[in-house]
Design an enzyme around this catalytic site. Sequence first.
Site, PDB file in Angstrom:
ATOM      1  N   TYR A 143      32.564 -37.296  44.835  1.00 41.39           N
ATOM      2  CA  TYR A 143      31.584 -36.204  44.731  1.00 41.39           C
ATOM      3  C   TYR A 143      32.247 -34.869  45.057  1.00 41.39           C
ATOM      4  CZ  TYR A 143      27.770 -33.235  46.586  1.00 41.39           C
ATOM      5  OH  TYR A 143      26.915 -32.206  46.873  1.00 41.39           O
ATOM      6  N   ASP A 228      28.648 -43.771  52.829  1.00 41.47           N
ATOM      7  CA  ASP A 228      27.562 -42.905  52.378  1.00 41.47           C
ATOM      8  C   ASP A 228      26.724 -43.717  51.392  1.00 41.47           C
ATOM      9  OD1 ASP A 228      26.005 -41.074  50.878  1.00 41.47           O
ATOM     10  OD2 ASP A 228      27.383 -39.446  51.344  1.00 41.47           O
ATOM     11  N   ILE A 230      23.490 -43.082  50.193  1.00 41.74           N
ATOM     12  CA  ILE A 230      22.280 -42.338  49.847  1.00 41.74           C
ATOM     13  C   ILE A 230      21.685 -42.781  48.510  1.00 41.74           C
ATOM     14  CG2 ILE A 230      23.045 -40.365  51.203  1.00 41.74           C
ATOM     15  CD1 ILE A 230      23.603 -38.886  48.591  1.00 41.74           C
ATOM     16  N   LYS A 267      17.678 -39.010  47.140  1.00 42.50           N
ATOM     17  CA  LYS A 267      17.887 -39.698  45.859  1.00 42.50           C
ATOM     18  C   LYS A 267      16.861 -40.798  45.628  1.00 42.50           C
ATOM     19  CE  LYS A 267      21.493 -37.060  45.713  1.00 42.50           C
ATOM     20  NZ  LYS A 267      21.487 -35.813  44.918  1.00 42.50           N
TER      21      LYS A 267
END
Length: 458
Positions: A143, A228, A230, A267
């Site tokens: 990202y 992570d 999410i 999300k």
Amino acid sequence: MMSTKAARNSHGQDSSYFLGWQEYEKNPYHPTTNPRGIIQMGLAENQLSFDLIESWLESNPDVLGLKHDGASVFRELALFQDYHGLPSFKNALAEFMAELRGNKVQFDPSNIVLTAGSTSANEILMFCLTNPGDAFLVPTPYYPGFDRDLKWRTGAEIIPIHCSSRNNFEITKGALEEACIRAQKKKLRVKGVLVTNPSNPLGTTLTQHELEILVNFISAKRIHLISDEIYSGTSFGTPEFISIAEVIKGRKDDVEDRVHIVYSLSKDLGLPGFRIGAIYSSNKAVVAAATKMSSFGLISSQTQYLLAMLLSDKHFTASYMKENKRRIKVRHDQLVEGLAGIGIRCLESNAGLFCWVDMRHLLKDKTFNGEMELWKKIVYDVGLNVSPGSSCHCTEPGWFRVCFANISTETLDLAMQRLASFVELSGPGEGPPTRSRGHKALINWVRRSALADRRTER
């Protein structure tokens, strides 16, 4: 006049990822007022299931009215809340996280630190675990915002773990060791590894084998692992999402103290504006330090109250997760089929709000300069904002992240029509589909997607 901290050139604002957003904001597409504008396909937002949450809010008016059992809780919420957060919300969030993982693992609310989104959560962990000049290993592609989130204010460094399309960008032990060697050559102390699972931008979940490689690696090196997660509620296919919490469960070593999970409702519930993030860690020292640091970015009391009530409705959360995943899969499949109809393939994926799209055959020059030339044409000539692989630190030119859950089906249809015209008129670098084949395939896809849309968003 500015401090060296504020002027530090590691924000990443000059990345093509952010530049594409700037171009979109100058000329945003609108079906009636600006039909020739740029379509935003660089934004990983979930706008597919707002109606489900809106329906719940309509059925529970007391929540928006800041009432509980008919009595006002306004004064209680209006007063200062300490940075530990509302117990009711932390309990509901812990249960929701377990529910997303099929209740294979449970989460202790006392190990949760609430933050203003996952951006804040990742930065806080960097502050807690690194000194300026220390490094975290991050698999590529990653990202683009991590260059800002992990490095800018903390002074930490990112060492890429180079992954390849040859094995679908899977993480290997060799790639981890090679990244460590590069860090040593730069005289950087490696403090940990950070992964996104499901992956942003790949849209894939880490396999059991990859997760075990990671845990064994950080155990042997005595370093940390940040997972992570999410996008955990967006997984819609096989293999199923496996949380790092499942992999470390029951281990006899002390690795649990060095594994930390980042989560958010941005999300899965499509609520990035609510700024709901969380750190989950069994390391009491990390939890204590992170809790103090969270005071610089607290979640408002009324937001916590609203979401505590929503997440506590188990019938709603179960129904929402099932339907939301179904809608994501339908939209994902529409994009994949539309691209295939014009001769463009995607990495096979099973999660996320985007696809990792292979446009290597469209490059006139098989370099990152060639990728940037293609990206500029897609943004300025085609009118689509997509994220080039180089902004994600991909080692192979020609890959792009394309988002599909933030636009309507009609807008996605238009995006495919624009891209089809570009491919057919400009001619790809290698093996283009014929004009008639591409046009026919696109027409068939538009018809199928329109039918699917009527069934999905009734």
